[in-house]
Write an enzyme that holds these catalytic residues in place. Structure first.
Site, PDB file in Angstrom:
ATOM      1  N   THR A  27      27.650  42.920  80.667  1.00 47.78           N
ATOM      2  CA  THR A  27      28.415  44.082  81.109  1.00 47.78           C
ATOM      3  C   THR A  27      29.343  43.659  82.241  1.00 47.78           C
ATOM      4  O   THR A  27      28.903  43.092  83.230  1.00 47.78           O
ATOM      5  CB  THR A  27      27.471  45.197  81.590  1.00 47.78           C
ATOM      6  OG1 THR A  27      26.706  45.660  80.481  1.00 47.78           O
ATOM      7  CG2 THR A  27      28.257  46.360  82.184  1.00 47.78           C
ATOM      8  N   HIS A 174      21.722  46.818  69.896  1.00 41.34           N
ATOM      9  CA  HIS A 174      21.003  46.596  71.152  1.00 41.34           C
ATOM     10  C   HIS A 174      19.729  47.439  71.150  1.00 41.34           C
ATOM     11  O   HIS A 174      19.756  48.631  71.427  1.00 41.34           O
ATOM     12  CB  HIS A 174      21.894  46.981  72.328  1.00 41.34           C
ATOM     13  CG  HIS A 174      21.450  46.408  73.642  1.00 41.34           C
ATOM     14  ND1 HIS A 174      20.263  45.751  73.819  1.00 41.34           N
ATOM     15  CD2 HIS A 174      22.058  46.404  74.861  1.00 41.34           C
ATOM     16  CE1 HIS A 174      20.140  45.369  75.077  1.00 41.34           C
ATOM     17  NE2 HIS A 174      21.232  45.753  75.735  1.00 41.34           N
ATOM     18  N   ASN A 177      16.062  46.153  76.564  1.00 42.26           N
ATOM     19  CA  ASN A 177      16.437  46.454  77.949  1.00 42.26           C
ATOM     20  C   ASN A 177      16.491  47.938  78.283  1.00 42.26           C
ATOM     21  O   ASN A 177      17.235  48.360  79.165  1.00 42.26           O
ATOM     22  CB  ASN A 177      17.789  45.806  78.283  1.00 42.26           C
ATOM     23  CG  ASN A 177      17.772  44.310  78.083  1.00 42.26           C
ATOM     24  OD1 ASN A 177      16.722  43.709  77.917  1.00 42.26           O
ATOM     25  ND2 ASN A 177      18.945  43.693  78.077  1.00 42.26           N
ATOM     26  N   TYR A 179      17.490  50.626  76.443  1.00 40.42           N
ATOM     27  CA  TYR A 179      18.508  51.500  75.873  1.00 40.42           C
ATOM     28  C   TYR A 179      17.957  52.236  74.649  1.00 40.42           C
ATOM     29  O   TYR A 179      16.776  52.103  74.314  1.00 40.42           O
ATOM     30  CB  TYR A 179      19.786  50.702  75.613  1.00 40.42           C
ATOM     31  CG  TYR A 179      20.323  50.146  76.916  1.00 40.42           C
ATOM     32  CD1 TYR A 179      20.812  51.001  77.900  1.00 40.42           C
ATOM     33  CD2 TYR A 179      20.271  48.784  77.201  1.00 40.42           C
ATOM     34  CE1 TYR A 179      21.255  50.513  79.121  1.00 40.42           C
ATOM     35  CE2 TYR A 179      20.709  48.291  78.423  1.00 40.42           C
ATOM     36  CZ  TYR A 179      21.196  49.161  79.376  1.00 40.42           C
ATOM     37  OH  TYR A 179      21.620  48.692  80.601  1.00 40.42           O
ATOM     38  N   ASN A 234      14.992  49.371  83.290  1.00 42.25           N
ATOM     39  CA  ASN A 234      15.276  50.784  83.033  1.00 42.25           C
ATOM     40  C   ASN A 234      14.002  51.608  82.902  1.00 42.25           C
ATOM     41  O   ASN A 234      13.933  52.571  82.125  1.00 42.25           O
ATOM     42  CB  ASN A 234      16.167  50.959  81.798  1.00 42.25           C
ATOM     43  CG  ASN A 234      17.632  50.707  82.092  1.00 42.25           C
ATOM     44  OD1 ASN A 234      18.110  51.040  83.176  1.00 42.25           O
ATOM     45  ND2 ASN A 234      18.346  50.114  81.145  1.00 42.25           N
TER      46      ASN A 234
END
Length: 359
Positions: A27, A174, A177, A179, A234
């Site tokens: 990112t 994805h 992580n 998401y 997260n």
């Protein structure tokens, strides 16, 4: 010093690359207004010597945005922006451009989307997210009703179609992580009782449906998936990571995907996640050591030599060294990444790192 394994060609089906070094997804917050532009095209073109260039996380739907100036792939304007990137990469080198599709799910934010985030279950993440107005706490998400799952699935499909139309080699889903797809896999974020939760079979179901739908649209050899078993980023928790990913890999093994991309979370879950993936998934395996650590060249070469991986993805080193494969092969000194510029926008710390040729 030579590294005959890391710098050996690799072929699997339609995929043929001259070495085993990939660009990991990073990112960078430089797609102004969510549309890739000339600066982004320059950045990826500089790194076109990668075997595979996995792009930064790209939202497949407007409600999937959780960060400032991350690119999307759900409008004609965004698709045109990705064509600019794909064309620049194709002109600069032989690297295969793969767009990572990342719906943030519960860690999206209404500041960016204008609406309440969506998730498998109405469980808010602990912590805060950056906005230009300052840090804001994560919001409680809206649980996706069963009949809305098709909308989310179709958003991935449409984004994948757009990626291929723009000239990308493929997409990476994805599912890592913390998401959205990872949120469906994880016991701590998925408490559904509609057949898309409850147990391992239920939690992997939606991810498998998305994979199969995207495969049906663009072909299995153009679809990759990223996973991070048991990763806690997260505010994630997975009580049964080994069983969950055994079940997921068993489903993926029936498909000859572009690759499965595994973040090495062995130290978190207490077992060898790379060994698990290699035993369970027979196709191409890409591996990545972690957010802040990356294998040295000897370690990466040994992974290939020992059959533990087919491709090794580098993030920070590739960020700071646009010609990383050439530098590693020559044993040249590496530029150090400037982490103060990772997310600040503009060319500084983005397109101004020197190559060997212009150092």
């Amino acid at each position: 010093m030579s590294y005959p394994n890391l710098f050996s060609p690799y072929t699997h089906g339609d995929l043929s690359v001259p070495h085993r070094i990939a660009l990991a997804p990073l990112t960078r917050n430089r797609a102004v207004g969510t549309v890739p532009g000339p600066l982004n095209a320059e950045y990826y073109a500089q790194r076109a010597s990668a075997a595979i260039l996995v792009t930064e996380g790209t939202q497949p739907a407007a409600d999937g945005q959780g960060y400032l100036d991350t690119p999307g792939l759900h409008s004609d304007e965004q698709q045109a922006g990705w064509k600019l990137v794909a064309d620049a990469v194709a002109e600069a080198g032989d690297g295969k451009l793969v767009v990572q599709l990342m719906h943030c799910g519960r860690v999206a934010h209404s500041f960016y989307t204008g609406e309440q985030p969506v998730a498998p279950s109405a469980i808010a993440a602990a912590g805060e997210v950056f906005t230009p107005e300052g840090m804001k706490p994560y919001e409680e998400p809206r649980e996706l009703p069963t009949d809305e799952l098709a909308r989310i699935r179709d958003a991935y499909v449409d984004a994948a179609r757009r990626a291929r139309a723009a000239g990308a080699y493929g997409v990476e889903l994805h599912a890592a992580n913390g998401y959205l797809l990872h949120q469906f896999l994880a016991s701590g974020t998925n408490q559904r009782t509609d057949g898309y939760g409850t147990d391992v079979a239920g939690r992997v179901r939606f991810v498998v449906e998305v994979v199969k739908a995207v495969v049906a649209e663009i072909g299995e050899r153009h679809v990759g998936i990223r996973v991070s078993p048991g990763h806690q980023f997260n505010d994630m928790s997975e009580a049964d990571a080994r069983e969950t990913y055994d079940a997921l890999y068993a489903e993926l093994a029936a498909l000859d995907l572009l690759y499965v991309h595994v973040l090495d979370t062995s130290s978190i879950v207490g077992y060898d996640v790379l060994e698990q993936a290699r035993k369970a998934y027979p196709g191409t395996l890409m591996v990545n050591e972690g957010f802040t650590q990356e294998w040295d060249v000897d370690g990466a070469d040994a992974l290939i030599a020992d059959g533990k991986a087919d491709l090794v993805a580098y993030g920070r080193r590739f960020l700071a060294n646009p010609d990383l494969p050439a530098r590693l092969e020559a044993g040249a000194e590496l530029n150090e990444p400037d982490d103060s510029t990772f997310y600040q926008g503009g060319p500084k710390g983005y397109t101004d790192y020197p190559t060997l040729a212009n150092a």
